[in-house]
Design a protein around this motif. Structure first.
Motif, PDB file in Angstrom:
ATOM      1  N   SER A  94      10.805   8.535  10.385  1.00 60.80           N
ATOM      2  CA  SER A  94      10.693   7.354   9.521  1.00 60.80           C
ATOM      3  C   SER A  94       9.662   7.648   8.435  1.00 60.80           C
ATOM      4  CB  SER A  94      10.267   6.113  10.328  1.00 60.80           C
ATOM      5  OG  SER A  94       8.906   6.225  10.733  1.00 60.80           O
ATOM      6  N   GLY A  95       9.541   6.690   7.495  1.00 62.63           N
ATOM      7  CA  GLY A  95       8.501   6.827   6.468  1.00 62.63           C
ATOM      8  C   GLY A  95       8.975   7.470   5.193  1.00 62.63           C
ATOM      9  N   GLY A  96      10.273   7.411   4.918  1.00 69.09           N
ATOM     10  CA  GLY A  96      10.750   8.014   3.692  1.00 69.09           C
ATOM     11  C   GLY A  96      12.217   7.724   3.458  1.00 69.09           C
ATOM     12  N   THR A  97      12.785   8.365   2.453  1.00 69.95           N
ATOM     13  CA  THR A  97      14.201   8.234   2.133  1.00 69.95           C
ATOM     14  C   THR A  97      14.773   9.625   1.846  1.00 69.95           C
ATOM     15  OG1 THR A  97      13.704   7.896  -0.214  1.00 69.95           O
ATOM     16  CG2 THR A  97      13.919   5.912   1.171  1.00 69.95           C
ATOM     17  N   GLU A 143       9.440  24.410  13.436  1.00 70.68           N
ATOM     18  CA  GLU A 143       8.245  24.506  12.597  1.00 70.68           C
ATOM     19  C   GLU A 143       8.560  24.139  11.148  1.00 70.68           C
ATOM     20  OE1 GLU A 143       6.208  28.200  12.892  1.00 70.68           O
ATOM     21  OE2 GLU A 143       6.092  28.163  15.079  1.00 70.68           O
ATOM     22  N   ALA A 144       9.732  24.557  10.666  1.00 65.74           N
ATOM     23  CA  ALA A 144      10.132  24.229   9.293  1.00 65.74           C
ATOM     24  C   ALA A 144      10.311  22.717   9.126  1.00 65.74           C
ATOM     25  CB  ALA A 144      11.415  24.966   8.930  1.00 65.74           C
ATOM     26  N   ILE A 145      10.884  22.063  10.141  1.00 67.70           N
ATOM     27  CA  ILE A 145      11.059  20.612  10.087  1.00 67.70           C
ATOM     28  C   ILE A 145       9.701  19.913  10.100  1.00 67.70           C
ATOM     29  CG2 ILE A 145      11.955  18.610  11.337  1.00 67.70           C
ATOM     30  CD1 ILE A 145      14.123  20.217  10.007  1.00 67.70           C
ATOM     31  N   PHE A 146       8.795  20.404  10.905  1.00 64.57           N
ATOM     32  CA  PHE A 146       7.457  19.793  10.977  1.00 64.57           C
ATOM     33  C   PHE A 146       6.718  19.946   9.637  1.00 64.57           C
ATOM     34  CE2 PHE A 146       2.933  19.757  12.176  1.00 64.57           C
ATOM     35  CZ  PHE A 146       2.882  18.540  12.838  1.00 64.57           C
ATOM     36  N   LYS A 167       4.871  17.565   4.432  1.00 64.31           N
ATOM     37  CA  LYS A 167       4.955  17.579   2.975  1.00 64.31           C
ATOM     38  C   LYS A 167       5.413  16.226   2.429  1.00 64.31           C
ATOM     39  CE  LYS A 167       7.360  19.963  -0.801  1.00 64.31           C
ATOM     40  NZ  LYS A 167       8.342  21.030  -1.129  1.00 64.31           N
ATOM     41  N   ASN A 168       6.344  15.575   3.108  1.00 70.71           N
ATOM     42  CA  ASN A 168       6.901  14.307   2.620  1.00 70.71           C
ATOM     43  C   ASN A 168       6.296  13.081   3.296  1.00 70.71           C
ATOM     44  OD1 ASN A 168       9.361  15.036   0.766  1.00 70.71           O
ATOM     45  ND2 ASN A 168       9.516  16.424   2.521  1.00 70.71           N
ATOM     46  N   ARG A 169       5.269  13.336   4.137  1.00 72.22           N
ATOM     47  CA  ARG A 169       4.563  12.264   4.842  1.00 72.22           C
ATOM     48  C   ARG A 169       5.504  11.419   5.710  1.00 72.22           C
ATOM     49  NH1 ARG A 169      -0.083  10.065   0.581  1.00 72.22           N
ATOM     50  NH2 ARG A 169      -1.031  12.116   0.227  1.00 72.22           N
TER      51      ARG A 169
END
Length: 308
Positions: free
Chosen positions: A233-236, A275-278, A283-285
């Motif tokens: 959550s927390g983005g689009t 790790e890439a997803i994390f 980066k996108n908060r």
């Protein structure tokens, strides 16, 4: 304990076992897997002296199963898929009879019969006629029969066939108790049981050995893709960002729970992108509530190696 070399069994117009070679060391619990018609039962019948091979050799506890058949059979307990029982005998009477055939007598016979009835949860039905038992209890009687002689090798063909989940768990716990103390060759279609109990897996297909390794190594080597479950959550624009991560083959939007979005990501084989997803979330908060990798199972290995 078992040494099979270039074993072949041919019937008219069909080769059931085709140049099979494998070894089972003392104390190992080995899963013997394959689809119906793969040659498993034929191989087990050769090992137990019920069939002779067309060519090749098979030894049990150092004895050739064809030329030293009696010595080889003394070294094993065999439970076939449809075990032939004397249906008019009582459970305890039958096990005493079978134990006597296997050379037990006196106090040792009484002790072993009591032990296997306890181990197979048969004490409460010990005075019942076998014909009046359910299929599950008959399976347990057949397993007790295989155990009563205390053989160094057990060959079990679908030992949990017809058992309910509680009985299956009991058999699994029994097999685990034997690990390291008794050699077991186990044929079953319940692959979760193999993963939990077996040290090694032999997988047959069309009479040939297609895999010989631990369950964990077979899963690790599998070429199949894996799934990654992500709740965020927390983005689009989640899907747009996730699609750019190397190794993502497909993104499926699942449930929406309030502000939380759930995705299943299909990942390329032998790839781990957690790790890439994390890093992408940082980066996108984004907030992450779930990031779980779902690895292939032994069932996936079975399907891949035996799929025609």
């Amino acid at each position: 304990m078992i040494d099979v070399q270039n074993l072949t069994k041919t019937y008219v117009g069909k080769t059931a076992v085709d140049g099979l070679s494998f070894k089972v060391e003392p104390g190992e619990v080995v899963g013997f897997l394959g689809p119906n018609g793969a040659g498993k039962s034929t191989t087990m019948r050769i090992l137990t002296g019920f069939l002779s091979p067309t060519s090749g050799t098979a030894r049990v506890n150092g004895f050739d199963v064809f030329h030293q058949s009696i010595d080889a059979r003394r070294s094993l307990g065999y439970m076939p898929e449809n075990a032939p029982l004397y249906m008019d005998m009582r459970v305890k009477e039958y096990l005493q009879f079978r134990g006597a055939i296997k050379g037990l007598s006196g106090s040792l016979l009484r002790k072993r019969v009591g032990e296997v009835m306890d181990a197979c949860a048969l004490t409460e039905v010990r005075r019942k006629i076998i014909n009046n038992l359910s299929k599950g209890f008959r399976q347990r009687v057949a397993l007790a029969d295989a155990l009563v002689g205390k053989p160094p090798l057990l060959i079990l063909d679908e030992p949990t066939n017809g058992l309910d989940p509680n009985q299956i768990r009991h058999v699994r716990e029994l097999l685990l108790a034997f690990k390291g103390r008794q050699t077991i060759l186990l044929s079953t279609h319940i692959l979760s049981q193999v993963e939990q109990t077996c040290d090694r897996v032999l997988l047959l297909h069309q009479g040939k050995l297609r895999a010989d390794d631990t369950p964990q190594n077979l899963v690790r080597k599998l070429r199949a893709a894996s799934d990654l479950h992500l709740e965020v959550s927390g983005g689009t624009g989640f899907e747009e960002h996730l699609a750019k991560v190397t190794g993502v083959r497909k993104i499926t939007a699942e449930k929406q729970e309030g502000n939380w979005s759930h995705f299943t990501l299909r990942i390329e084989a032998r790839t781990d992108i957690r790790e890439a997803i994390f890093d992408l979330a940082l980066k996108n908060r984004w907030q992450i509530r779930e990031l779980r990798r779902e690895l292939p199972t032994l069932e996936d290995v079975f399907v891949e190696l035996t799929h025609v």
